[in-house]
Write a protein that holds these residues in place. Structure first.
Motif, mmCIF file in Angstrom:
data_model
loop_
_atom_site.group_PDB
_atom_site.id
_atom_site.type_symbol
_atom_site.label_atom_id
_atom_site.label_comp_id
_atom_site.label_asym_id
_atom_site.label_seq_id
_atom_site.Cartn_x
_atom_site.Cartn_y
_atom_site.Cartn_z
ATOM 1 N N ARG A 38 0.729 -1.208 0.003
ATOM 2 C CA ARG A 38 -0.220 -0.007 0.061
ATOM 3 C C ARG A 38 0.898 1.317 -0.043
ATOM 4 N NH1 ARG A 38 -2.513 -0.218 6.112
ATOM 5 N NH2 ARG A 38 -0.798 0.208 7.376
ATOM 6 N N GLN A 39 0.405 2.337 -0.630
ATOM 7 C CA GLN A 39 0.937 3.902 -0.468
ATOM 8 C C GLN A 39 0.254 4.737 -0.117
ATOM 9 O OE1 GLN A 39 2.637 4.655 -4.394
ATOM 10 N NE2 GLN A 39 3.990 6.229 -3.433
ATOM 11 N N PRO A 40 0.316 5.229 1.401
ATOM 12 C CA PRO A 40 -0.550 6.129 1.956
ATOM 13 C C PRO A 40 -0.059 7.463 1.208
ATOM 14 C CG PRO A 40 0.537 4.855 3.516
ATOM 15 C CD PRO A 40 1.058 4.492 2.173
ATOM 16 N N PRO A 41 -1.105 8.538 1.225
ATOM 17 C CA PRO A 41 -0.764 9.836 0.721
ATOM 18 C C PRO A 41 0.618 10.277 0.938
ATOM 19 C CG PRO A 41 -2.989 9.713 1.275
ATOM 20 C CD PRO A 41 -2.371 8.501 1.843
ATOM 21 N N GLY A 42 1.367 10.942 0.074
ATOM 22 C CA GLY A 42 2.648 11.493 0.709
ATOM 23 C C GLY A 42 3.744 10.481 1.122
ATOM 24 N N LYS A 43 3.540 9.247 1.144
ATOM 25 C CA LYS A 43 4.285 8.219 1.441
ATOM 26 C C LYS A 43 4.762 7.351 0.734
ATOM 27 C CE LYS A 43 2.711 8.527 6.388
ATOM 28 N NZ LYS A 43 2.381 7.821 7.362
ATOM 29 N N GLN A 44 5.941 6.404 0.973
ATOM 30 C CA GLN A 44 6.372 5.538 0.100
ATOM 31 C C GLN A 44 5.468 4.100 0.199
ATOM 32 O OE1 GLN A 44 10.458 5.214 1.155
ATOM 33 N NE2 GLN A 44 11.359 6.383 -0.393
ATOM 34 N N ARG A 45 5.648 3.319 -0.993
ATOM 35 C CA ARG A 45 4.807 2.116 -0.958
ATOM 36 C C ARG A 45 5.509 1.066 0.074
ATOM 37 N NH1 ARG A 45 3.734 -0.231 -6.796
ATOM 38 N NH2 ARG A 45 3.096 1.621 -6.802
ATOM 39 N N GLU A 46 4.665 0.448 0.854
ATOM 40 C CA GLU A 46 5.326 -0.260 1.877
ATOM 41 C C GLU A 46 4.512 -1.714 1.818
ATOM 42 O OE1 GLU A 46 4.029 1.209 5.754
ATOM 43 O OE2 GLU A 46 2.075 1.348 5.339
ATOM 44 N N MET A 82 -9.759 -7.086 5.672
ATOM 45 C CA MET A 82 -9.030 -5.871 6.436
ATOM 46 C C MET A 82 -10.557 -5.599 7.216
ATOM 47 S SD MET A 82 -7.465 -3.411 3.481
ATOM 48 C CE MET A 82 -9.104 -2.921 2.582
ATOM 49 N N ASN A 83 -10.264 -5.874 8.622
ATOM 50 C CA ASN A 83 -11.115 -5.607 9.684
ATOM 51 C C ASN A 83 -10.434 -4.524 10.554
ATOM 52 O OD1 ASN A 83 -12.694 -7.789 8.702
ATOM 53 N ND2 ASN A 83 -11.612 -9.384 9.942
ATOM 54 N N SER A 84 -11.423 -3.946 11.499
ATOM 55 C CA SER A 84 -11.135 -2.816 12.298
ATOM 56 C C SER A 84 -10.274 -1.905 11.703
ATOM 57 C CB SER A 84 -10.228 -3.427 13.525
ATOM 58 O OG SER A 84 -10.937 -4.616 14.336
ATOM 59 N N LEU A 85 -10.835 -1.527 10.565
ATOM 60 C CA LEU A 85 -9.910 -0.428 9.929
ATOM 61 C C LEU A 85 -9.635 0.968 10.568
ATOM 62 C CD1 LEU A 85 -11.268 -1.340 6.295
ATOM 63 C CD2 LEU A 85 -8.858 -1.299 7.017
ATOM 64 N N LYS A 86 -8.687 1.415 10.441
ATOM 65 C CA LYS A 86 -8.146 2.760 10.977
ATOM 66 C C LYS A 86 -7.931 3.901 9.921
ATOM 67 C CE LYS A 86 -5.727 0.335 14.603
ATOM 68 N NZ LYS A 86 -4.558 0.177 15.358
ATOM 69 N N PRO A 87 -7.942 5.215 10.242
ATOM 70 C CA PRO A 87 -7.828 6.197 9.306
ATOM 71 C C PRO A 87 -6.483 6.016 8.676
ATOM 72 C CG PRO A 87 -8.928 7.206 11.008
ATOM 73 C CD PRO A 87 -8.667 5.671 11.496
ATOM 74 N N GLU A 88 -5.273 5.789 9.420
ATOM 75 C CA GLU A 88 -4.177 5.454 8.694
ATOM 76 C C GLU A 88 -3.851 4.287 7.954
ATOM 77 O OE1 GLU A 88 -3.746 4.626 13.295
ATOM 78 O OE2 GLU A 88 -4.840 5.625 12.020
ATOM 79 N N ASP A 89 -4.986 3.531 7.737
ATOM 80 C CA ASP A 89 -5.088 2.422 6.696
ATOM 81 C C ASP A 89 -5.345 3.001 5.321
ATOM 82 O OD1 ASP A 89 -4.242 0.261 8.351
ATOM 83 O OD2 ASP A 89 -6.354 0.249 9.022
ATOM 84 N N THR A 90 -5.660 4.220 5.321
ATOM 85 C CA THR A 90 -6.000 5.078 4.008
ATOM 86 C C THR A 90 -4.982 4.893 3.146
ATOM 87 O OG1 THR A 90 -7.953 6.366 5.178
ATOM 88 C CG2 THR A 90 -6.623 6.926 2.871
ATOM 89 N N ALA A 91 -4.910 4.392 1.938
ATOM 90 C CA ALA A 91 -3.973 4.246 0.756
ATOM 91 C C ALA A 91 -4.381 3.482 -0.555
ATOM 92 C CB ALA A 91 -2.807 3.134 1.483
ATOM 93 N N VAL A 92 -3.369 3.637 -1.463
ATOM 94 C CA VAL A 92 -3.906 2.803 -2.479
ATOM 95 C C VAL A 92 -3.160 1.380 -2.429
ATOM 96 C CG1 VAL A 92 -3.471 2.401 -5.198
ATOM 97 C CG2 VAL A 92 -4.011 4.810 -4.104
ATOM 98 N N TYR A 93 -4.128 0.610 -2.413
ATOM 99 C CA TYR A 93 -3.416 -1.088 -2.233
ATOM 100 C C TYR A 93 -3.198 -1.551 -3.549
ATOM 101 C CZ TYR A 93 -4.548 -0.533 2.629
ATOM 102 O OH TYR A 93 -4.712 -0.371 4.040
#
Length: 115
Positions: A38-46, A82-93
């Motif tokens: 996944r790649q969150p906004p403004g961050k590297q792919r992880e 994906m369960n118990s999703l959090k805002p920090e999970d926001t990304a392109v997968y």
């Protein structure tokens, strides 16, 4: 030629669930590993999760206990529950398939977790 197509992304509230699917076509071998990045906004792919042909799995610490990766070799499909999703999970997968000599990527699917 290998092609990977992700689906299942969307908008979900914190604490909700989504199931991503990746359909693979082409010259696919079940013994090769598949993974989700996944790649969150403004961050590297992880790396998020990976599964080998034998069924062994690995997860990023941030998703352990919440996400589950699985594969259906008969359908050449890999899933990410994906369960118990959090805002920090926001990304392109992105779906990922690798061989000894090359690696392949899907086009990505957007997951947005917001209230």
């Amino acid at each position: 030629q290998v092609q990977l197509v992700e689906s299942g992304g969307g908008l979900v509230q914190p604490g909700g669930s989504l199931r991503l699917s990746c359909a693979a076509s082409g010259n696919i071998f079940s013994f090769n590993p598949m993974a989700w990045y996944r790649q969150p906004p403004g961050k590297q792919r992880e790396l998020v999760a990976a599964v080998t042909g034998g069924g062994s799995t690995n997860y990023a610490d941030s998703v352990k206990g919440r996400f589950t990766i699985s594969r259906d070799n008969a359908k050449n499909t890999v899933y990410l529950q994906m369960n118990s999703l959090k805002p920090e999970d926001t990304a392109v997968y992105y779906c990922h398939y690798s061989t000894t000599w090359y690696q392949y990527w899907g086009q990505g699917t957007q997951v947005t977790v917001s209230s």
